[in-house]
Motif scaffolding. Structure first.
Motif, PDB file in Angstrom:
ATOM      1  N   GLU A   1      32.056  31.365  38.905  1.00  0.00           N
ATOM      2  CA  GLU A   1      31.622  32.170  40.235  1.00  0.00           C
ATOM      3  C   GLU A   1      32.187  31.563  41.539  1.00  0.00           C
ATOM      4  OE1 GLU A   1      27.577  32.169  40.926  1.00  0.00           O
ATOM      5  OE2 GLU A   1      26.902  32.927  38.965  1.00  0.00           O
ATOM      6  N   ASP A   2      32.806  30.255  41.104  1.00  0.00           N
ATOM      7  CA  ASP A   2      33.567  29.697  42.187  1.00  0.00           C
ATOM      8  C   ASP A   2      34.839  29.855  42.375  1.00  0.00           C
ATOM      9  OD1 ASP A   2      33.900  28.071  39.952  1.00  0.00           O
ATOM     10  OD2 ASP A   2      33.304  26.212  40.889  1.00  0.00           O
ATOM     11  N   TRP A   3      35.316  30.902  41.448  1.00  0.00           N
ATOM     12  CA  TRP A   3      37.001  31.363  41.491  1.00  0.00           C
ATOM     13  C   TRP A   3      36.897  32.315  42.379  1.00  0.00           C
ATOM     14  CZ3 TRP A   3      40.367  31.458  36.412  1.00  0.00           C
ATOM     15  CH2 TRP A   3      39.982  29.931  35.878  1.00  0.00           C
ATOM     16  N   ARG A   4      38.085  32.243  43.230  1.00  0.00           N
ATOM     17  CA  ARG A   4      38.369  33.383  44.323  1.00  0.00           C
ATOM     18  C   ARG A   4      39.538  34.139  44.027  1.00  0.00           C
ATOM     19  NH1 ARG A   4      38.506  28.840  48.890  1.00  0.00           N
ATOM     20  NH2 ARG A   4      39.422  27.784  47.037  1.00  0.00           N
ATOM     21  N   PRO A   5      39.357  35.503  43.556  1.00  0.00           N
ATOM     22  CA  PRO A   5      40.531  36.330  43.297  1.00  0.00           C
ATOM     23  C   PRO A   5      41.194  36.363  44.573  1.00  0.00           C
ATOM     24  CG  PRO A   5      38.392  37.760  43.572  1.00  0.00           C
ATOM     25  CD  PRO A   5      38.169  36.233  43.616  1.00  0.00           C
ATOM     26  N   THR A   6      42.580  36.266  44.596  1.00  0.00           N
ATOM     27  CA  THR A   6      43.415  36.431  45.602  1.00  0.00           C
ATOM     28  C   THR A   6      44.467  37.504  45.528  1.00  0.00           C
ATOM     29  OG1 THR A   6      44.794  34.875  44.791  1.00  0.00           O
ATOM     30  CG2 THR A   6      42.987  33.902  46.454  1.00  0.00           C
ATOM     31  N   LYS A   7      44.783  37.867  44.271  1.00  0.00           N
ATOM     32  CA  LYS A   7      45.952  38.924  43.934  1.00  0.00           C
ATOM     33  C   LYS A   7      45.505  39.874  42.750  1.00  0.00           C
ATOM     34  CE  LYS A   7      50.036  36.849  45.494  1.00  0.00           C
ATOM     35  NZ  LYS A   7      51.295  36.077  45.121  1.00  0.00           N
ATOM     36  N   ALA A   8      45.403  41.318  43.135  1.00  0.00           N
ATOM     37  CA  ALA A   8      45.313  42.150  42.174  1.00  0.00           C
ATOM     38  C   ALA A   8      46.223  43.573  42.279  1.00  0.00           C
ATOM     39  CB  ALA A   8      43.948  42.402  41.674  1.00  0.00           C
ATOM     40  N   ARG A   9      47.140  43.565  41.657  1.00  0.00           N
ATOM     41  CA  ARG A   9      48.028  44.456  41.930  1.00  0.00           C
ATOM     42  C   ARG A   9      48.573  45.133  40.622  1.00  0.00           C
ATOM     43  NH1 ARG A   9      51.178  40.904  46.114  1.00  0.00           N
ATOM     44  NH2 ARG A   9      52.084  39.436  44.687  1.00  0.00           N
ATOM     45  N   TYR A  10      48.913  46.563  40.816  1.00  0.00           N
ATOM     46  CA  TYR A  10      49.801  47.089  39.691  1.00  0.00           C
ATOM     47  C   TYR A  10      50.723  48.159  40.247  1.00  0.00           C
ATOM     48  CZ  TYR A  10      50.810  49.934  35.725  1.00  0.00           C
ATOM     49  OH  TYR A  10      51.508  50.774  34.995  1.00  0.00           O
ATOM     50  N   ALA A  11      51.591  48.250  39.588  1.00  0.00           N
ATOM     51  CA  ALA A  11      53.020  48.882  40.136  1.00  0.00           C
ATOM     52  C   ALA A  11      53.600  49.861  38.799  1.00  0.00           C
ATOM     53  CB  ALA A  11      54.080  48.437  41.013  1.00  0.00           C
ATOM     54  N   ASN A  12      53.729  51.043  38.807  1.00  0.00           N
ATOM     55  CA  ASN A  12      54.506  51.676  38.100  1.00  0.00           C
ATOM     56  C   ASN A  12      55.890  51.541  38.232  1.00  0.00           C
ATOM     57  OD1 ASN A  12      52.359  53.233  36.383  1.00  0.00           O
ATOM     58  ND2 ASN A  12      52.238  54.243  38.321  1.00  0.00           N
ATOM     59  N   ARG A  13      56.718  51.587  37.169  1.00  0.00           N
ATOM     60  CA  ARG A  13      58.224  51.615  37.066  1.00  0.00           C
ATOM     61  C   ARG A  13      58.784  52.706  38.369  1.00  0.00           C
ATOM     62  NH1 ARG A  13      61.160  49.919  32.949  1.00  0.00           N
ATOM     63  NH2 ARG A  13      59.456  50.803  31.570  1.00  0.00           N
ATOM     64  N   GLY A  14      59.684  51.855  39.163  1.00  0.00           N
ATOM     65  CA  GLY A  14      60.063  52.524  40.391  1.00  0.00           C
ATOM     66  C   GLY A  14      59.256  52.594  41.834  1.00  0.00           C
ATOM     67  N   ASP A  15      58.121  52.135  41.556  1.00  0.00           N
ATOM     68  CA  ASP A  15      57.280  51.788  42.739  1.00  0.00           C
ATOM     69  C   ASP A  15      57.521  50.700  43.643  1.00  0.00           C
ATOM     70  OD1 ASP A  15      55.692  53.906  41.711  1.00  0.00           O
ATOM     71  OD2 ASP A  15      53.868  52.955  41.226  1.00  0.00           O
ATOM     72  N   ARG A  16      57.307  50.678  44.677  1.00  0.00           N
ATOM     73  CA  ARG A  16      57.409  49.462  45.980  1.00  0.00           C
ATOM     74  C   ARG A  16      56.568  48.363  45.202  1.00  0.00           C
ATOM     75  NH1 ARG A  16      61.390  50.355  48.721  1.00  0.00           N
ATOM     76  NH2 ARG A  16      61.542  52.298  50.052  1.00  0.00           N
ATOM     77  N   TRP A  17      57.023  47.106  45.060  1.00  0.00           N
ATOM     78  CA  TRP A  17      56.567  45.771  44.820  1.00  0.00           C
ATOM     79  C   TRP A  17      56.546  44.801  46.062  1.00  0.00           C
ATOM     80  CZ3 TRP A  17      53.051  44.874  41.323  1.00  0.00           C
ATOM     81  CH2 TRP A  17      53.000  43.606  40.892  1.00  0.00           C
ATOM     82  N   VAL A  18      56.394  43.563  45.712  1.00  0.00           N
ATOM     83  CA  VAL A  18      56.442  42.678  46.682  1.00  0.00           C
ATOM     84  C   VAL A  18      57.815  42.538  47.192  1.00  0.00           C
ATOM     85  CG1 VAL A  18      55.983  40.085  46.958  1.00  0.00           C
ATOM     86  CG2 VAL A  18      54.841  41.358  45.049  1.00  0.00           C
ATOM     87  N   GLY A  19      57.656  42.286  48.509  1.00  0.00           N
ATOM     88  CA  GLY A  19      58.803  42.055  49.276  1.00  0.00           C
ATOM     89  C   GLY A  19      59.804  43.477  49.566  1.00  0.00           C
ATOM     90  N   ASN A  20      58.991  44.537  49.321  1.00  0.00           N
ATOM     91  CA  ASN A  20      59.659  45.742  49.476  1.00  0.00           C
ATOM     92  C   ASN A  20      60.806  46.073  48.329  1.00  0.00           C
ATOM     93  OD1 ASN A  20      58.884  47.987  51.034  1.00  0.00           O
ATOM     94  ND2 ASN A  20      60.258  47.597  52.732  1.00  0.00           N
ATOM     95  N   THR A  21      60.492  45.380  47.215  1.00  0.00           N
ATOM     96  CA  THR A  21      61.615  45.491  46.021  1.00  0.00           C
ATOM     97  C   THR A  21      60.964  46.636  45.195  1.00  0.00           C
ATOM     98  OG1 THR A  21      60.210  43.867  44.584  1.00  0.00           O
ATOM     99  CG2 THR A  21      62.067  43.191  46.069  1.00  0.00           C
ATOM    100  N   ILE A  22      61.754  47.243  44.315  1.00  0.00           N
ATOM    101  CA  ILE A  22      61.352  48.199  43.564  1.00  0.00           C
ATOM    102  C   ILE A  22      61.038  47.634  42.077  1.00  0.00           C
ATOM    103  CG2 ILE A  22      62.042  50.316  42.384  1.00  0.00           C
ATOM    104  CD1 ILE A  22      61.774  50.485  45.388  1.00  0.00           C
ATOM    105  N   SER A  23      59.878  48.138  41.694  1.00  0.00           N
ATOM    106  CA  SER A  23      59.631  47.647  40.430  1.00  0.00           C
ATOM    107  C   SER A  23      60.210  47.932  39.115  1.00  0.00           C
ATOM    108  CB  SER A  23      58.041  47.955  39.739  1.00  0.00           C
ATOM    109  OG  SER A  23      57.522  47.449  38.795  1.00  0.00           O
ATOM    110  N   ALA A  24      60.905  46.834  38.230  1.00  0.00           N
ATOM    111  CA  ALA A  24      61.741  47.381  37.282  1.00  0.00           C
ATOM    112  C   ALA A  24      61.047  47.946  36.181  1.00  0.00           C
ATOM    113  CB  ALA A  24      62.530  46.293  36.996  1.00  0.00           C
ATOM    114  N   GLY A  25      59.625  47.846  36.195  1.00  0.00           N
ATOM    115  CA  GLY A  25      58.839  48.060  34.857  1.00  0.00           C
ATOM    116  C   GLY A  25      57.536  48.544  35.423  1.00  0.00           C
ATOM    117  N   ASN A  26      56.640  48.674  34.444  1.00  0.00           N
ATOM    118  CA  ASN A  26      55.298  48.946  34.880  1.00  0.00           C
ATOM    119  C   ASN A  26      54.486  47.308  34.920  1.00  0.00           C
ATOM    120  OD1 ASN A  26      54.901  51.822  34.575  1.00  0.00           O
ATOM    121  ND2 ASN A  26      55.588  51.427  32.612  1.00  0.00           N
ATOM    122  N   ARG A  27      54.171  47.018  36.294  1.00  0.00           N
ATOM    123  CA  ARG A  27      53.901  45.759  36.399  1.00  0.00           C
ATOM    124  C   ARG A  27      52.481  45.349  36.910  1.00  0.00           C
ATOM    125  NH1 ARG A  27      58.242  41.425  38.952  1.00  0.00           N
ATOM    126  NH2 ARG A  27      57.043  39.840  38.880  1.00  0.00           N
TER     127      ARG A  27
END
Length: 171
Positions: A56-82
């Motif tokens: 209960e005392d853990w805090r979720p700070t990131k949860a993200r999914y990108a398909n191959r070719g979608d934008r990822w962190v820092g405006n990069t393109i995801s090289a795979g399903n991530r």
């Protein structure tokens, strides 16, 4: 003379106080990781790792999914399903599971800060490769699950990572 000194000293003291005070608790934005996990599991072409429950005392700070070719962190393109899921524990240790079906070597190097192999450990039904970054600060566990590479990463010792690995499931 005292008035001149007060005119200079009071603003200086206020500036020093403002910039040296420590906030009580950092404002950490939490995310809805359960719905994002369900979404990732429905879109990914591999079994997605996530904990069934977390303390209960853990805090979720990131949860993200990108398909191959979608934008990822820092405006990069995801090289795979991530997939990425991160938590801040009650001891303020950041733990994350990263998963992708992109080329293994490049993915592991990017996620682990170019870590090198440091042995192996079996947790549950998976054998994980232990990795440590060149500066020794970041530790990681990597394994293959289906067509994906999974990486658990933290700035913590291996027992913390293996405990987190035990929490992870694919359903």
């Amino acid at each position: 003379m005292f008035l001149s000194l007060a005119v200079i000293l009071i603003p200086v003291l206020l500036i020093v106080w403002f910039f040296t005070r420590t906030p009580d608790e950092p404002n950490i934005q939490q995310v809805d990781w359960t719905s994002m996990t369900a979404s990732a599991r429905s879109h990914a072409r591999y079994p997605v790792l996530a904990p069934a429950v977390v303390p209960e005392d853990w805090r979720p700070t990131k949860a993200r999914y990108a398909n191959r070719g979608d934008r990822w962190v820092g405006n990069t393109i995801s090289a795979g399903n991530r997939w990425e899921l991160g938590f801040l524990t009650s001891q303020n240790v950041y733990l994350a599971v990263n998963q992708s079906d992109e080329p293994r070597r490049a993915f592991v190097a990017a996620v682990t800060r170019s870590a090198t192999e440091d042995g192996k450990v079996t947790v549950g039904r998976y054998t994980w490769v232990k990795m440590v970054s060149p500066d020794g600060r970041t530790r990681a566990l990597t394994t293959t699950i289906g067509s994906s590479t999974a990486v658990i990463v933290a700035d913590a010792e291996y027992p913390v990572l293996t405990d987190f690995a035990q929490m992870l499931t694919t359903s």
